[in-house]
Design a protein around this motif. Structure first.
Motif, PDB file in Angstrom:
ATOM      1  N   LEU A   1       0.986  -1.259  -0.135  1.00 56.82           N
ATOM      2  CA  LEU A   1       0.110   0.035  -0.021  1.00 56.82           C
ATOM      3  C   LEU A   1       0.897   0.990  -0.034  1.00 56.82           C
ATOM      4  N   ARG A   2       1.936   1.293   0.577  1.00 59.68           N
ATOM      5  CA  ARG A   2       2.903   2.285   0.732  1.00 59.68           C
ATOM      6  C   ARG A   2       3.517   2.478  -0.357  1.00 59.68           C
ATOM      7  N   VAL A   3       3.828   1.636  -1.079  1.00 54.61           N
ATOM      8  CA  VAL A   3       4.762   1.585  -2.605  1.00 54.61           C
ATOM      9  C   VAL A   3       3.578   2.382  -3.482  1.00 54.61           C
ATOM     10  N   LEU A   4       2.421   1.726  -3.313  1.00 54.06           N
ATOM     11  CA  LEU A   4       1.367   2.318  -4.330  1.00 54.06           C
ATOM     12  C   LEU A   4       1.168   3.958  -4.104  1.00 54.06           C
ATOM     13  N   GLU A   5       1.066   4.198  -2.513  1.00 52.09           N
ATOM     14  CA  GLU A   5       0.860   5.782  -2.286  1.00 52.09           C
ATOM     15  C   GLU A   5       2.115   6.611  -2.721  1.00 52.09           C
ATOM     16  N   HIS A   6       3.322   5.858  -2.664  1.00 48.41           N
ATOM     17  CA  HIS A   6       4.403   6.608  -2.980  1.00 48.41           C
ATOM     18  C   HIS A   6       4.380   6.850  -4.544  1.00 48.41           C
ATOM     19  N   ARG A   7       3.884   5.890  -5.329  1.00 48.15           N
ATOM     20  CA  ARG A   7       4.106   6.155  -6.774  1.00 48.15           C
ATOM     21  C   ARG A   7       2.988   6.995  -7.223  1.00 48.15           C
ATOM     22  N   MET A   8       1.859   7.022  -6.509  1.00 48.91           N
ATOM     23  CA  MET A   8       0.708   8.142  -6.923  1.00 48.91           C
ATOM     24  C   MET A   8       1.283   9.342  -6.718  1.00 48.91           C
ATOM     25  N   GLN A   9       2.072   9.675  -5.384  1.00 48.75           N
ATOM     26  CA  GLN A   9       2.421  11.181  -5.020  1.00 48.75           C
ATOM     27  C   GLN A   9       3.448  11.496  -5.693  1.00 48.75           C
ATOM     28  N   LEU A  10       4.254  10.752  -6.335  1.00 49.53           N
ATOM     29  CA  LEU A  10       5.344  11.048  -7.307  1.00 49.53           C
ATOM     30  C   LEU A  10       5.004  11.346  -8.721  1.00 49.53           C
ATOM     31  N   ARG A  11       3.645  11.141  -8.882  1.00 47.87           N
ATOM     32  CA  ARG A  11       3.030  11.393 -10.354  1.00 47.87           C
ATOM     33  C   ARG A  11       3.347  13.135 -10.593  1.00 47.87           C
ATOM     34  N   GLU A  12       2.734  13.578  -9.606  1.00 51.27           N
ATOM     35  CA  GLU A  12       2.830  15.042  -9.757  1.00 51.27           C
ATOM     36  C   GLU A  12       3.412  16.019  -8.496  1.00 51.27           C
ATOM     37  N   LEU A  13       4.015  15.034  -7.361  1.00 52.62           N
ATOM     38  CA  LEU A  13       4.834  15.588  -6.474  1.00 52.62           C
ATOM     39  C   LEU A  13       3.681  16.325  -5.586  1.00 52.62           C
TER      40      LEU A  13
ATOM     41  N   GLY B   1      -3.191  -2.235 -15.752  1.00 47.44           N
ATOM     42  CA  GLY B   1      -4.023  -1.435 -14.997  1.00 47.44           C
ATOM     43  C   GLY B   1      -4.974  -2.447 -14.135  1.00 47.44           C
ATOM     44  N   PRO B   2      -5.811  -3.355 -14.907  1.00 52.55           N
ATOM     45  CA  PRO B   2      -6.613  -4.285 -14.159  1.00 52.55           C
ATOM     46  C   PRO B   2      -6.011  -5.349 -12.960  1.00 52.55           C
ATOM     47  N   GLY B   3      -4.650  -5.301 -13.407  1.00 53.59           N
ATOM     48  CA  GLY B   3      -3.892  -6.177 -12.323  1.00 53.59           C
ATOM     49  C   GLY B   3      -3.733  -5.314 -11.059  1.00 53.59           C
ATOM     50  N   VAL B   4      -3.292  -4.386 -11.193  1.00 50.48           N
ATOM     51  CA  VAL B   4      -2.983  -3.156 -10.202  1.00 50.48           C
ATOM     52  C   VAL B   4      -4.151  -2.979  -9.455  1.00 50.48           C
ATOM     53  N   TRP B   5      -5.245  -2.660  -9.980  1.00 50.79           N
ATOM     54  CA  TRP B   5      -6.840  -2.699  -9.343  1.00 50.79           C
ATOM     55  C   TRP B   5      -7.167  -3.913  -8.625  1.00 50.79           C
ATOM     56  N   ALA B   6      -6.956  -5.328  -9.148  1.00 51.30           N
ATOM     57  CA  ALA B   6      -7.240  -6.402  -8.547  1.00 51.30           C
ATOM     58  C   ALA B   6      -6.503  -6.464  -7.268  1.00 51.30           C
ATOM     59  N   LEU B   7      -5.170  -6.238  -7.513  1.00 55.47           N
ATOM     60  CA  LEU B   7      -4.406  -6.351  -6.434  1.00 55.47           C
ATOM     61  C   LEU B   7      -4.805  -5.412  -5.011  1.00 55.47           C
ATOM     62  N   TRP B   8      -5.110  -4.000  -5.183  1.00 48.03           N
ATOM     63  CA  TRP B   8      -5.604  -3.142  -4.521  1.00 48.03           C
ATOM     64  C   TRP B   8      -6.927  -3.732  -3.730  1.00 48.03           C
TER      65      TRP B   8
END
Length: 998
Positions: free
Chosen positions: A436-448, A474-481
């Motif tokens: 979850l933290r890795v996903l959060e980091h990548r989402m925040q990096l997108r636009e800082l 994309g479907p894979g990362v949503w299924a993971l979430w």
């Protein structure tokens, strides 16, 4: 470029992950021309970019400003540049503002900067001296600080994005981000000192006063725990002070004014709107009184607030506090002084409830449309893990300093090591938290920028999948979430809301850790009659260094409390020890008690309340698992039990093995019913039905097994059946009740002597193989014709002849509750037809009714045990079971021929039919039913309490209180139980005498 070359080039671009092939081709040509590099060299590393199109577009924009800087960076660290710009448009904007910073990108394979390196770099950016003042106090210093910070952030990001396993490096990356935040605050404080200090007469504070002022910046939340995000509010608390000389010179109030100015300027340097965009928000709202409180307080002022006014959530917030910047000694003093308050906060009234409610409020405030995408605050998100871990820490941390960790992952490791959370749950939480933290980091990096919402577009999900490398698309990362969310929520609900937490939190601190002498005195004080023996049991359970002993040590304080609340704490603890030893190293047992929503409390309740249950559980220790499920405490259907009994007989070759298995089935189901009776999940009617069903299935299975052994194939025509009588026939069994039966056979053409001998052998086998020394099961045939003087088994014709010629009134009365339960269905039907003629006669002789009444009076006089108080005998005494049953049977015998509703073997059903027919007044029927029910409950409770059958209400106050507790009376209700029975029975007796003898 020719058409073929262009087509080949676009194929390469598509393979590298580009989507907009036309735009990419054009931009690549432009970039190649600008930096003087072949297209294929520029594209080295492009395939690893999360969004190659965005990265190429960014490179082209930056190259329009400074092609030389871009060309140099591509030649030196091209793959790193593609990773960085492909994951973050925020960094693209930074390098567009400052293309010269591209030269500072690290070579591939570089290490994370250390905390000291970060502080040194950022202090150098503002040209800070040894005394903590920057060379300049104007806005240029803040710009330099922010640019240098982003340079260092790019170094951390490059390490993160290029790691082989982003999940594995997550803790190190988060720690580096927290260290960078602390270093930025340190550098900003240097600038603040310079801005606040000034010469006398300028309206500012003299430099020497500013230098002597102490300001500690305490990191809270993720910053304090060294688990910060890329873009997150940095929660802080400011503590002010000064040297003794300064305090003497200008006073504490003036010192706090200086410290407040320093805090304001430090915050502005990080998040004020200057030429260079802010880094992140410095949030000081966790300070005492929140936004309404003073920004800076002295240490004494902080301590006074937390001592008198702080709410539970404020102590939870302090769990992760650590000195982040500024005066380290003052910061350390603050944290050290508040640690005792943090770890005793769980003892506050309703602490656990308040934490649980706070978590729920967080969820309630999420807009409905955001809930499915909320990675941090939503159900199954990061907060569920963090709140669960923190609550476990706070509840158990008072007595165990080994779990006092700031970081979530460190705390999880400590909690599992000390046995407060299961290994599987902890491993799942740790794995899910990292992802979850890795996903959060990548989402925040997108636009800082700060965000916790999963992308809502296919393209956004595709980029997130490539950036995180946790899924292929994309479907894979949503299924993971979705999978993580379900798993986290399930574990969170199970651990976060388990009653054991509230119970442990409610324990006084002195009870969580006691010396042997103190424990002895405390055990005696709370109700243990043999505290020395209890201490021995506790020592045996908790001694050693095994994980089992560790979990037992955590369970014991509250389980001892629960045992003490029970009827017999000493026996309950002894039984618990025996069950624990029987289960040995069974992994699920202690884990269930620790994590269940109520199994531990239920276990202490049933063991301290019932020797019947304790003795059975020693033989069936795995039954503890039933206490975790309401469904497991419901009686099983007769069909399910019959299926199991038949399966048992197909698996075992010998009758001995088969009957031992059936015996175990009976014990198990009796124990299940006993659980339901004590825990209040069954009514007296449901209990009676369940006990009757178990007895029927046992007799049916035994008869099948015995018949297979006794009756050879050539004699298969023999019909044989078992007829239930008395409370068994009425489906009204209680714990300890005998099973009254008749045995009947029909030769069906066999030699009569041969048929009788085979039937006698069947009866002998039934009686032998149904015996159970642990839980007696007596097949009582005393209600047969001629009673104990008559033959045990008769043919159907013999029964018909006897009842036609010799039947007495009591025998007709006994048949009122006759019901076939095993053997030949055809034979049962024929027997019941004979019984109907006897028990429901068309004409009732007056002398028969008189005889029934005469026998009832004789039973009252002769069958009551000598020396027993008649009023306390719940079966034969005034208003007891016998009164109600004889009255109902008298009415049935007299009126059932004309009133079919009375033709039932159930006492209460027949009583209701008599009331409906006007034979018993409504009020009298209610009083009689109430007495019958209460007598049945008292009789079963007496057996459950002592493990021995008795029809007499005990005079011992402790036993009476125990019976009352089983019937859900409050503690110390012996007198109340006694008075209620005597009152209820007295009223029923009056109705009985009026209706029976009148």
């Amino acid at each position: 470029m020719s058409g073929g070359e262009r087509a080949l080039g676009r194929t390469t671009l598509a393979r590298d992950g580009f989507s907009e092939l036309g735009d990419a081709d054009r931009l690549l040509t432009e970039l190649s021309d600008a930096v003087g590099m072949p297209r294929e060299e520029i594209l080295v590393g492009a395939a690893s970019a999360a969004d190659p199109d965005a990265a190429l577009s960014a490179l082209a924009r930056i190259a329009r400003r400074d092609p030389a800087a871009v060309g140099s960076a591509l030649r030196r660290v091209g793959p790193t540049l593609w990773l960085l710009l492909g994951a973050s448009s925020g960094f693209a904007e930074f390098y567009q503002r400052h293309p010269e910073e591209l030269a500072e990108l690290p070579e591939p394979g570089g290490a994370l900067p250390s905390g000291d390196d970060l502080v040194a770099e950022l202090r150098a950016a503002v040209d800070a001296d040894a005394s903590g003042f920057a060379a300049h106090g104007d806005e240029s210093a803040w710009v330099a600080l922010r640019v240098r910070y982003r340079r260092l952030l790019a170094r951390i990001t490059a390490f993160d994005l290029s790691a082989d396993d982003p999940v594995a490096v997550l803790p190190a990356v988060a720690a580096a981000l927290a260290d960078a935040a602390g270093a930025a605050l340190e550098a900003s404080l240097c600038v603040a000192r310079t801005r606040v200090a000034g010469a006398a007469g300028t309206g500012l504070f003299p430099r020497e006063q500013v230098e002597a002022t102490r300001l500690a910046i305490i990191g809270m939340g993720k910053a304090g725990a060294r688990e910060l995000n890329y873009v997150s509010d940095v929660d802080v608390i400011f503590v002010g002070g000064g040297t003794d000389a300064l305090l003497d010179e200008i006073g504490e109030s003036r010192v706090i004014d200086i410290a407040t100015r320093l805090a304001v300027q430090t915050m502005r340097g990080i998040s004020g709107m200057e030429i260079e965009p802010p880094l992140w928000e410095v949030d000081a709202n966790l300070r005492p009184e929140g936004k309404q409180g003073a920004l800076v307080r002295s240490l004494d002022s902080h301590l006074a607030y937390y001592d008198r006014w702080a709410k539970s959530w404020e102590f939870q917030a302090l769990l992760k506090a650590r000195p982040l910047a500024g005066d380290r000694m003052l910061g350390a003093a603050y944290v050290e002084a508040l640690q005792p308050s943090v770890w005793t906060s769980a003892a506050r009234e309703n602490f656990v409830d308040s934490v649980q409610r706070m978590r729920e409020r967080v969820t309630e405030f999420i807009p409905a449309e955001e809930v499915p995408y909320q990675l941090k605050l939503g159900p199954g998100g990061i907060r569920d893990i963090e709140f669960t871990v923190q609550l476990l820490q706070l509840v158990h941390g008072l007595a165990d300093d080994r779990i006092r960790q700031r970081g979530t992952l460190d705390a999880l490791e400590a909690l599992v090591a000390e046995g407060y959370i299961g290994r599987m749950d902890a491993a799942a939480f740790a794995r899910d938290y990292r992802m979850l933290r890795v996903l959060e980091h990548r989402m925040q990096l997108r636009e800082l920028r700060r965000t916790h919402l999963m992308p809502q577009t296919p393209e956004g999900l595709r980029v997130l999948a490539r950036a995180s490398r946790l899924a292929s698309d994309g479907p894979g990362v949503w299924a993971l979430w979705e999978g993580i969310k379900r798993e986290v929520r399930e574990i969170h609900v199970r651990l976060f809301y388990r009653p054991l937490l509230s119970a442990v939190a409610a324990l006084p601190a002195e009870e969580q850790q006691l010396s042997t002498a103190q424990a002895h005195d405390r055990l005696a004080a709370i109700g243990f009659r043999d505290p020395a023996g209890a201490l021995r049991h506790i020592g045996a359970l908790t001694g050693g260094i095994s994980r089992k002993a560790s979990i037992q040590r955590h369970l014991m304080p509250i389980m001892i409390r629960w045992f003490a609340d029970g009827v017999d704490p000493d026996y309950g603890l002894l039984a618990y020890r025996r069950i624990s030893e029987r289960l040995g190293e069974t992994p699920w047992f202690l884990r269930m008690l620790r994590d269940s929503s109520g199994a531990a409390e239920r276990l202490t309740h049933v063991l301290s309340g019932s020797r019947y249950i304790g003795e059975l559980m020693e033989w069936i220790p795995e039954s503890v698992a039933w206490l975790d499920s309401d469904d497991q405490l419901r009686p099983r259907s007769g069909v399910a039990l019959q299926d199991e009994a038949r399966a048992i007989q197909t698996r075992h070759e010998t009758i001995g093995d088969a009957m031992r298995a059936v015996q175990n089935l009976r014990r198990r189901e009796l124990l299940r019913l006993a659980f339901g009776a004590i825990l209040g999940t069954l009514t007296i009617e449901e209990l009676a039905e369940g006990l009757t069903t178990v007895s029927e299935v046992t007799i049916q299975a035994t008869l099948r097994a015995v018949r297979r052994e006794v009756v050879p194939p050539e004699d298969a025509a023999l019909d044989f059946s078992v007829i239930a009588m008395g409370r068994f026939g009425g489906g009204e069994l209680g714990f300890g009740s005998d099973a009254d039966v008749l045995y009947v056979y029909d030769a069906n053409g066999l030699d009569p002597e041969r048929a009788h001998e085979l039937s006698r052998q069947l009866v002998a086998g039934l009686r032998t193989y149904s015996e159970d020394q642990r839980v007696p099961f007596d097949l009582d045939a005393d209600l047969r014709p001629e009673g104990r003087n008559g033959p045990l088994v008769r043919s159907l014709d013999s029964y018909a002849e006897y009842y036609r010629r010799w039947s007495l009134s009591w025998e007709a009365q006994a048949l009122l509750r006759a019901r076939g339960v095993a053997g030949s269905v055809n034979l049962i039907r024929r027997f019941m037809a004979i019984a109907d003629e006897v028990r429901y006669p068309a004409q009732v002789q007056v002398q028969d009714l008189r005889e029934i009444k005469r026998i009832k009076a004789r039973v009252e006089n002769e069958r009551l045990p000598q020396g027993v108080d008649r009023a306390r005998h719940v079966k034969l005494g005034p208003g007891g079971l016998s009164d109600v049953e004889w009255l109902v049977q008298l009415i049935q015998h007299e009126h059932a021929h004309a009133l079919p509703g009375l033709r039932t073997s159930s006492t209460l059903d027949a009583l209701e039919a008599a009331r409906a027919a006007g034979l018993v007044p409504d009020a009298a029927a209610a009083r009689l039913a109430a007495s019958w029910r209460l007598a049945s409950r008292l009789r079963s409770a007496n057996t459950l309490l002592s493990g021995q059958t008795s029809d007499v209400l005990p005079t011992d106050r402790a036993k009476l209180d125990g019976i009352g507790r089983l019937l859900e009376y409050p503690a110390r209700s012996a007198t109340l139980v006694e008075e209620e029975w005597l009152r209820t029975a007295r009223r029923a007796r009056r109705d009985f005498e009026k209706l029976f003898y009148g």
